[in-house]
Design an enzyme around this catalytic site. Structure first.
Site, PDB file in Angstrom:
ATOM      1  N   ASP A   1      -0.554   9.591 -21.184  1.00 59.75           N
ATOM      2  CA  ASP A   1      -1.392  10.522 -20.422  1.00 59.75           C
ATOM      3  C   ASP A   1      -0.558  11.646 -19.803  1.00 59.75           C
ATOM      4  OD1 ASP A   1      -3.390  11.601 -18.921  1.00 59.75           O
ATOM      5  OD2 ASP A   1      -3.752   9.837 -17.679  1.00 59.75           O
TER       6      ASP A   1
ATOM      7  N   ASP B   1      -2.327  -2.995 -15.663  1.00 62.77           N
ATOM      8  CA  ASP B   1      -1.038  -2.298 -15.669  1.00 62.77           C
ATOM      9  C   ASP B   1       0.003  -3.045 -14.836  1.00 62.77           C
ATOM     10  OD1 ASP B   1      -2.636  -0.461 -16.900  1.00 62.77           O
ATOM     11  OD2 ASP B   1      -1.884   1.246 -15.753  1.00 62.77           O
TER      12      ASP B   1
ATOM     13  N   ASP C   1      -7.239   4.518 -25.143  1.00 60.85           N
ATOM     14  CA  ASP C   1      -7.359   3.914 -23.808  1.00 60.85           C
ATOM     15  C   ASP C   1      -8.751   4.142 -23.219  1.00 60.85           C
ATOM     16  OD1 ASP C   1      -6.561   2.617 -21.548  1.00 60.85           O
ATOM     17  OD2 ASP C   1      -5.023   4.061 -20.965  1.00 60.85           O
TER      18      ASP C   1
ATOM     19  N   CYS D   1      -6.625  -0.184 -25.456  1.00 64.17           N
ATOM     20  CA  CYS D   1      -6.299  -0.486 -24.057  1.00 64.17           C
ATOM     21  C   CYS D   1      -7.546  -0.203 -23.226  1.00 64.17           C
ATOM     22  CB  CYS D   1      -5.133   0.412 -23.653  1.00 64.17           C
ATOM     23  SG  CYS D   1      -4.500   0.109 -22.005  1.00 64.17           S
TER      24      CYS D   1
HETATM   25  C1  9PG Z   1      -2.771   6.479 -18.242  1.00 69.45           C
HETATM   26  C2  9PG Z   1      -2.738   4.982 -18.030  1.00 69.45           C
HETATM   27  C3  9PG Z   1      -1.714   4.268 -18.937  1.00 69.45           C
HETATM   28  C4  9PG Z   1      -1.844   2.770 -18.748  1.00 69.45           C
HETATM   29  C5  9PG Z   1      -3.274   2.334 -19.019  1.00 69.45           C
HETATM   30  C6  9PG Z   1      -4.212   3.101 -18.103  1.00 69.45           C
HETATM   31  O1  9PG Z   1      -7.738   3.939 -12.008  1.00 69.45           O
HETATM   32  N1  9PG Z   1      -7.627   2.906 -12.677  1.00 69.45           N
HETATM   33  O2  9PG Z   1      -8.261   1.889 -12.395  1.00 69.45           O
HETATM   34  C7  9PG Z   1      -6.699   2.878 -13.748  1.00 69.45           C
HETATM   35  C8  9PG Z   1      -6.494   1.706 -14.441  1.00 69.45           C
HETATM   36  C9  9PG Z   1      -5.564   1.685 -15.464  1.00 69.45           C
HETATM   37  C10 9PG Z   1      -4.872   2.812 -15.800  1.00 69.45           C
HETATM   38  C11 9PG Z   1      -5.079   3.982 -15.108  1.00 69.45           C
HETATM   39  C12 9PG Z   1      -5.991   4.021 -14.082  1.00 69.45           C
HETATM   40  O3  9PG Z   1      -3.924   2.724 -16.785  1.00 69.45           O
HETATM   41  O4  9PG Z   1      -3.442   0.971 -18.847  1.00 69.45           O
HETATM   42  O5  9PG Z   1      -0.961   2.074 -19.615  1.00 69.45           O
HETATM   43  O6  9PG Z   1      -1.933   4.606 -20.282  1.00 69.45           O
HETATM   44  O7  9PG Z   1      -4.043   4.499 -18.273  1.00 69.45           O
HETATM   45  O8  9PG Z   1      -3.713   7.095 -17.408  1.00 69.45           O
END
Ligand code: 9PG
Length: 523
Positions: free
Chosen positions: A186, A354, A294, A335
Site C-alpha cells: 500500500d 497484522d 487485500d 489477504c
Molecule cells: C496495507 C495493509 C497491509 C497489511 C494488510 C492490511 O484498519 N484496519 O483494520 C486494518 C487492518 C489491516 C490492515 C490495514 C488496516 O492491513 O493485512 O499486510 O497490506 O493492509 O494497508
C-alpha cells in the site's frame, strides 16, 4: 435437521439448510473460527464467553458484521467443541455462506443460502480436522504451486510512506539476500479505486517491476481491488457500481482508514467484473507476477447487489475471474479474505491479523478484548489456530522481524514469529536493510535458507528439528477487565465508536509510524 452424537457413527455427511447436533454434556471449550484473515480464530472457554468485540466501528474490518452482535460462541463455516474426555466434535460446512453457533447444548449450523453440506465428526482433534480439510480439498480444490516464495514486503518497513526512491535504495541494499520476491505494498496508488501510480512513483509501475526483476526476483504488488474510496475518480465516474444496503445507503467497509469513506464494489455487476479483469491484466502487463489482493472481504459483505446470489458465493465467483485474468503463472496471495470462499482459487491466504513491532496492545487486547488489531501476539494466536488449513493452500503468517532498531519485541517474541513462519513454510520480512547490523543480516540469511523438519507434538507445541517450541502462552486470551479497568473499557469502547475520536487515535498512530520510519533519514 436434528441429530445426536450416536448418529454420526453411521453417517457423517448431511445436507440441510439448518442442522443441530445435540450434545451429551456442556463442552469445556469452543473452537471459534473468524470470517476473514484478521478475524480471531481460537479455542475459547465455554464458561467464559468472549464479550462482543469493541469498538463496534471496527466490526466491518475485523469480523463478519452480520454476526458481530451475536452473544453465544459462533464462527464462520465451522465450529468445534472439546469435551471433558478430551474428544472433539466438529461441525464443518462444505458450502459457502454458512455459520456455526453453540447454543445451550446444541451445536447449530445455519446456511444463508439454500441447502448446505455438513461434515460432523467426533474423535481426536487432529483427525477430525484432517477429515474436514480433506473434504474441503475435494469440494474447493487444492493449491498447486510447490513452494511459497521468500518475500521482502514493503508494508511494515515503510507503511504508506513508500516512495520510488526509498524502494530502489532498499532493493539495492537487499543485495544477494535470498529473497524470491520483492513486494510493493500500500502507498503506490493514486487512490483506492484509482490503481495508477501516484506522484511518489514518477517512473511508473512497469519501471518498478523491471527494477525488481533485474535482480532475478518476482515482482510483487499490493492492491485492494474490491474497495472504492469516495475520493476516487472511479467513484465519481461509477457511483452505481457501489454496494448499498436495503435502505439505499452505501455499505461501508469500515471507517475511513485512508482518510476517506471506503465502500465496496458490486462484484456481480457485469461492468465491474470486466473492470476487475482489465485491472488484473494491466498489473500483469506492468510485469508483476506476485500479487497480493487485500481487503477482499468487501466483496462478500452483506448488501444489495445487481445479481441476487449469496454474498460469499458472489465473491468466490469474482475471485475466480480475477485469478483467471492473472494467469496460473502469477503467484496470488489473498489477504483480509473470507477463508473458505478463497480455497482453491489462490496460492496463499493470510491466516491472521497484522503483526507489529509490539508484542501486545494493552488498550485493544486487555481493555477492549479485541484480538484482531495489529500485534505479534494477536497474529500468532490466530495463525497457530488455523494451521489445519495448511494441506489446502500456502498459509501466510505475515512478516517476521530480525532488526533491533525501532523494534520493541523481545528476542523471545521475534523467535516465536520466526518459528511460526518455519512451521507455516511461508517466510517474509519488511525489515529495512538500511537498519540491519551485519549479524542481523546473517541471521536473516540463515533463516531464509533453513529447511527444518517440522513435527506437531501438541495443540500448540511443535518440534523444529530437535527444538521444541510452545505457543501456549501466546495464544491465551486476556480475561475481561474488572473494577476500574472495566469502567475504562466501557468508556473507551463507547467513545471509540465516534469517528472523530477514532480518527484522532489513528492520526496519533500515523505520527508514531512516520517517526519510526525516520523519513528524513531515508529520503
Ligand atoms: C496495507 C495493509 C497491509 C497489511 C494488510 C492490511 O484498519 N484496519 O483494520 C486494518 C487492518 C489491516 C490492515 C490495514 C488496516 O492491513 O493485512 O499486510 O497490506 O493492509 O494497508
Amino acid at each position: 435437521m436434528n441429530i445426536k452424537l450416536s448418529d454420526i457413527e453411521k453417517t457423517k455427511l448431511y445436507k440441510a439448510k439448518e442442522i443441530e447436533i445435540e450434545l451429551p454434556e456442556t463442552p469445556l471449550r469452543y473452537y471459534r473460527h473468524g470470517w476473514q484473515s484478521w478475524s480471531l480464530a481460537a479455542w475459547t472457554e465455554v464458561s467464559f464467553p468472549l464479550p462482543i468485540q469493541k469498538p463496534h466501528i471496527l466490526h466491518p474490518y475485523q469480523t463478519d458484521a452480520v454476526y458481530s452482535l451475536e452473544e453465544d460462541p459462533h464462527g464462520s463455516w465451522l465450529g468445534a467443541v472439546e469435551f471433558s474426555n478430551g474428544k472433539v466434535l466438529i461441525l464443518g460446512a462444505l458450502s459457502t455462506d454458512t455459520h456455526v453457533f453453540l447454543k445451550a447444548n446444541q451445536l447449530q449450523g445455519r446456511s444463508e443460502a439454500g441447502e448446505a453440506e455438513w461434515l460432523c465428526a467426533y474423535g481426536d482433534e487432529d483427525s477430525v480436522f484432517s477429515e474436514y480439510t480433506a473434504l474441503l480439498g475435494k469440494r474447493f480444490g487444492i493449491m498447486r504451486k510447490p513452494a511459497s516464495p521468500r518475500v521482502w514486503c514493503s508494508w511494515y518497513g515503510f507503511y504508506s510512506y513508500i516512495t520510488e526512491r526509498n524502494l530502489i535504495q532498499t532493493i539495492d541494499l537487499l543485495g544477494d539476500l535470498p529473497f524470491d520476491a520483492i513486494q510493493i505494498d500500500d502507498g503506490w496508488q493514486k487512490d483506492i479505486g484509482d490503481w495508477e501510480p501516484n506522484e511518489k512513483f514518477p517512473s511508473g509501475m512497469a519501471a518498478m517491476a523491471d527494477k525488481i526483476k533485474s535482480t532475478g526476483r518476482k515482482a510483487g504488488l499490493w492492491l485492494a481491488p474490491l474497495l472504492i474510496s469516495d475520493s476516487s475518480t472511479l467513484f465519481a465516474d461509477h457511483e452505481d457500481w457501489v454496494v448499498k444496503d436495503e435502505t439505499g445507503k452505501y455499505v461501508t467497509t469500515g471507517f475511513n482508514v485512508w482518510g476517506h469513506n471506503i465502500y465496496t464494489l458490486d462484484v456481480t455487476h457485469p461492468d465491474v467484473i470486466s473492470w476487475l479483469v482489465d485491472l488484473m491484466s494491466r498489473v500483469r502487463r506492468w510485469g508483476f507476477d506476485y500479487i497480493k489482493l487485500d481487503f477482499l472481504y468487501g466483496g462478500a459483505m452483506n448488501g444489495v447487489r445487481h445479481a441476487r446470489i449469496p454474498r460469499e458465493l458472489a465473491f468466490r465467483i469474482v475471485l475466480g475471474k480475477m485469478r483467471e485474468a492473472l494467469g496460473e503463472d502469477a503467484y496470488l496471495l489473498t489477504c483480509g479474505v473470507p477463508i473458505l470462499p478463497a480455497l482453491g482459487l489462490c496460492d496463499a491466504i493470510r491466516i491472521g491479523p497484522d503483526v507489529s513491532h509490539l508484542w501486545e496492545d494493552y488498550l485493544f487486547e486487555y481493555l477492549l478484548q479485541n484480538f484482531s488489531t495489529p500485534s505479534a501476539r494477536n497474529a500468532i494466536r490466530t495463525v497457530v489456530n488455523r494451521l489445519w488449513l495448511k494441506p489446502l493452500v500456502h498459509v501466510d503468517p505475515d512478516v517476521e522481524y530480525f532488526v533491533e532498531k525501532e523494534n520493541e519485541l523481545e528476542e523471545e517474541h521475534k523467535s516465536q514469529l520466526q518459528d511460526l513462519a518455519l512451521i507455516c513454510g511461508f517466510k517474509a520480512t519488511s525489515d529495512l536493510p538500511q537498519w540491519m547490523t551485519r549479524q542481523e543480516r546473517e541471521k536473516l540469511a540463515g533463516f531464509l535458507r533453513a529447511t527444518p523438519k517440522i513435527e506437531k507434538i501438541g495443540r500448540y507445541r511443535y518440534e523444529i528439528d530437535e527444538r521444541v517450541v510452545d505457543f501456549s502462552e501466546a495464544v491465551e486470551l486476556a480475561k475481561p477487565p474488572r473494577g476500574f479497568a472495566s469502567l475504562l473499557r466501557a468508556v473507551i469502547g463507547w467513545a471509540g465508536n465516534f469517528k472523530v475520536i477514532f480518527n484522532l487515535f489513528l492520526s496519533l498512530d500515523n505520527v508514531k509510524k512516520k517517526r519510526r520510519i525516520g523519513m528524513h533519514h531515508l529520503g
